[in-house]
Design an enzyme around this catalytic site. Structure first.
Site, PDB file in Angstrom:
ATOM      1  N   SER A 130       0.806  -1.229   0.076  1.00 26.85           N
ATOM      2  CA  SER A 130      -0.012   0.005   0.225  1.00 26.85           C
ATOM      3  C   SER A 130       0.979   1.296   0.081  1.00 26.85           C
ATOM      4  O   SER A 130       1.868   1.266   0.479  1.00 26.85           O
ATOM      5  CB  SER A 130      -0.966   0.113   1.379  1.00 26.85           C
ATOM      6  OG  SER A 130      -1.713   1.450   1.093  1.00 26.85           O
ATOM      7  N   ASN A 188      -7.774  -1.622   2.599  1.00 29.86           N
ATOM      8  CA  ASN A 188      -8.425  -0.894   1.522  1.00 29.86           C
ATOM      9  C   ASN A 188      -9.946  -0.505   2.140  1.00 29.86           C
ATOM     10  O   ASN A 188     -10.419   0.464   1.749  1.00 29.86           O
ATOM     11  CB  ASN A 188      -8.373  -1.675   0.304  1.00 29.86           C
ATOM     12  CG  ASN A 188      -7.126  -1.509  -0.367  1.00 29.86           C
ATOM     13  OD1 ASN A 188      -6.087  -1.308   0.243  1.00 29.86           O
ATOM     14  ND2 ASN A 188      -7.234  -1.668  -1.609  1.00 29.86           N
ATOM     15  N   GLU A 191      -9.963   1.960   4.450  1.00 28.44           N
ATOM     16  CA  GLU A 191      -9.700   3.498   3.883  1.00 28.44           C
ATOM     17  C   GLU A 191     -10.879   3.744   2.919  1.00 28.44           C
ATOM     18  O   GLU A 191     -11.085   5.049   3.096  1.00 28.44           O
ATOM     19  CB  GLU A 191      -8.659   2.881   2.652  1.00 28.44           C
ATOM     20  CG  GLU A 191      -8.228   3.997   1.643  1.00 28.44           C
ATOM     21  CD  GLU A 191      -7.265   3.456   0.549  1.00 28.44           C
ATOM     22  OE1 GLU A 191      -6.310   2.672   1.079  1.00 28.44           O
ATOM     23  OE2 GLU A 191      -7.617   3.643  -0.658  1.00 28.44           O
TER      24      GLU A 191
END
Ligand code: NBP
Length: 478
Positions: A130, A188, A191
């Site tokens: 990432s 993610n 996120e």
């Protein structure tokens, strides 16, 4: 071809190119390869002076240029491209060699590939990376799965090129087969939740205060000096203060309000459903993107649906800003708590033994969700590695309790004034649900027993029961 490269990268689009440069800048001799040779040539022309690269046009030469056991990082488009590259690589490799898939693979694919390569005596290391292209070049957060044996030789190299926070690498062994890609997937998903919560905070400040984008940008910049300090808050402040060159308007005001996604949020939600883990923050964030992109539905809704909402009456501007800040922090704690629950559930389901505190530690730098707050999560799991609920850790309980009244006010004001705040409100509903003495699930069990004889358990004694609803309503032990 002399086998002198310590590591190889195949797939030299933005990510692979920058990872290869990162390895080279750390003193490794890096073998480089790409399906179409032009990208390899361009890397050597632009960055060849940065370190020791060995460029090959064919996959066979690329493999031959690597020291044994070979370490090959595959950085191509996730899905069929990854399988195509693996199929080309495998016949050229020998027992003990390591294939690292650093793309965004879906973890069931990683489990399948690891099993197939293990049968051939090869290590397959599904690795989450990432930080985008900037992270790949200057230090990403790296989440490698696979065997511990492969980590012994590969791990030090990955740790070397990863981001560092307080001297600690943002890379550690995650767990067997698909664990690395799973943890990246949840990263993610979190996120998505974090971004949606920030967007809702922005919208509430905009609608509640009638503030301009630049003014809200300044509020985010202030928040970035406290508990909320993070990459996402920092870039939000920056984006909100950016002015569109073409129109002179605030940049955010000229961007079409339809959010897109590449699919990792969707995978996270699908897995949350499979495992039965209520990751409502991530789910609301994913669905909020879907709603934003539902163009015909939004047109119909805009035309037909009345608001019947109040109007904002904020008398104390600073108090409202502080309320939104506290609501954002509390909702964020919920989203992370749910994401870490999902990692724990998957770890148990797939036999991975993932150390959640270590995951928070390697997300502190390099990655998109890097934040001061992650130190608190690591500390919570250091206090209790088996913590069943992150929210119930003493630090987070205190931090959320401190903002609870503000959180309720913000969610209530959003509802009363007709501003959608799905992630704020569902996070508060989760908080109230998970702390409830008793839930209306009792009624659901009774309904299920009524129409489907699905049985229920009682509060006063052990056993499973069914009531004869259509007969004499006698209770039987099932
Ligand atoms: P892309 O995802 O755009 O993939 C392009 C690369 O895949 C090129 O090297 C291309 O070769 C190669 N490729 C394709 Br497409 N099909 C192939 C095939 N059948 N055989 C061999 N090679 C093939 O590149 P990226 O944006 O650098 O991302 C790489 C990976 O990293 C992806 O899995 C992505 O999800 C992941 N990732 C990206 C980011 C990001 O911020 N972009 C962040 C984290 C992870 P060619 O040059 O010959 O067409």
């Amino acid at each position: 071809m002399t086998a002198r490269a310590q590591i190889g990268v195949t797939g030299l689009a933005v990510m692979g190119r920058n990872l290869a440069r990162n390895f080279a800048r750390h003193g490794y001799t890096v073998a480089v390869h790409n399906r179409s040779y032009a990208k390899t040539e361009s890397l050597i022309a632009d960055a060849g002076h940065e370190g020791d690269f060995v460029a090959s046009e064919s996959m066979a030469d690329f493999v031959a240029s690597l020291e044994r056991p070979r370490k090959v990082v595959v950085m191509v488009k996730a899905g069929a491209a990854t399988d195509a590259v693996i199929d080309e690589l495998v016949p050229l490799l020998e027992e003990g060699d390591i294939v690292v898939d650093a793309g965004n693979a879906h973890f069931p694919d990683t489990i399948r590939r690891e099993e197939a390569l293990r049968a051939k005596g090869l290590h397959f290391v599904g690795t989450g990376v990432s930080g985008g292209e900037e992270g790949a070049l200057n230090g990403p957060s790296i989440m490698p799965g696979g065997t511990r044996e492969s980590y012994a030789s590969l791990g030090p190299i990955l740790e070397d090129i990863s981001a560092k926070v307080d001297g600690t690498p943002c890379c550690t062994y995650v767990g067997p087969d698909g664990a690395g890609h799973f943890v990246k997937m949840v990263h993610n998903g979190i996120e998505y939740a974090d971004m949606q919560l920030i967007a809702e905070a922005y919208d509430l400040l905009k609608q509640g205060l009638g503030a301009s984008a630049a003014e809200i940008g300044q509020i985010f910049a202030d928040w970035n000096t406290g508990d909320l300090e993070s990459f996402l808050i920092e870039i939000t402040a920056d984006v909100l203060q950016h002015v569109d060159a073409a129109t002179g308007s605030a940049f955010v005001d000229i961007v079409l309000d339809q959010a897109e996604q590449k699919g990792t949020g969707r995978w996270t939600v699908q897995n949350g459903l499979d495992l039965g883990v209520p990751i409502t923050g991530i789910a609301e964030a994913t669905f909020a993107r879907a709603l934003s992109g539902s163009v015909p539905q939004r047109a119909a809704g805009r035309a037909a649906l009345p608001a019947d909402a109040g109007t904002w009456e904020i008398t104390d501007r600073d108090a409202f800003i502080e309320d939104v800040r506290l609501a954002l922090y509390a909702s964020k704690v919920v989203a992370y708590s749910q994401g870490f629950d999902q990692i724990a559930a998957a770890s148990a389901e797939y036999g991975w033994d993932v150390d959640r505190g270590a995951m928070a530690r390697i997300w502190r730098g390099g990655c998109i969700i890097r934040a001061r707050f992650l130190n608190r999560i690591t500390e919570a799991y250091e206090r209790d590695a088996e913590l069943p609920l992150l929210l119930a850790d003493e630090y987070f309980t205190g931090a959320v309790a401190n903002g609870l009244a503000a959180w309720r006010r913000v969610v209530a004001q959003a509802a009363l004034n007709g501003v959608p705040a799905p992630a704020f409100s569902s996070s508060l509903a989760y908080y109230d649900g998970v702390r409830a003495e008793r839930l209306p699930a009792a009624l659901i069990q009774a309904q299920r027993d009524f129409f489907g004889a699905h049985t229920y358990r009682r509060t006063d004694r052990e056993g499973t029961f069914h009531t004869e609803w259509s007969g004499d309503r006698a209770e039987q032990e099932a």
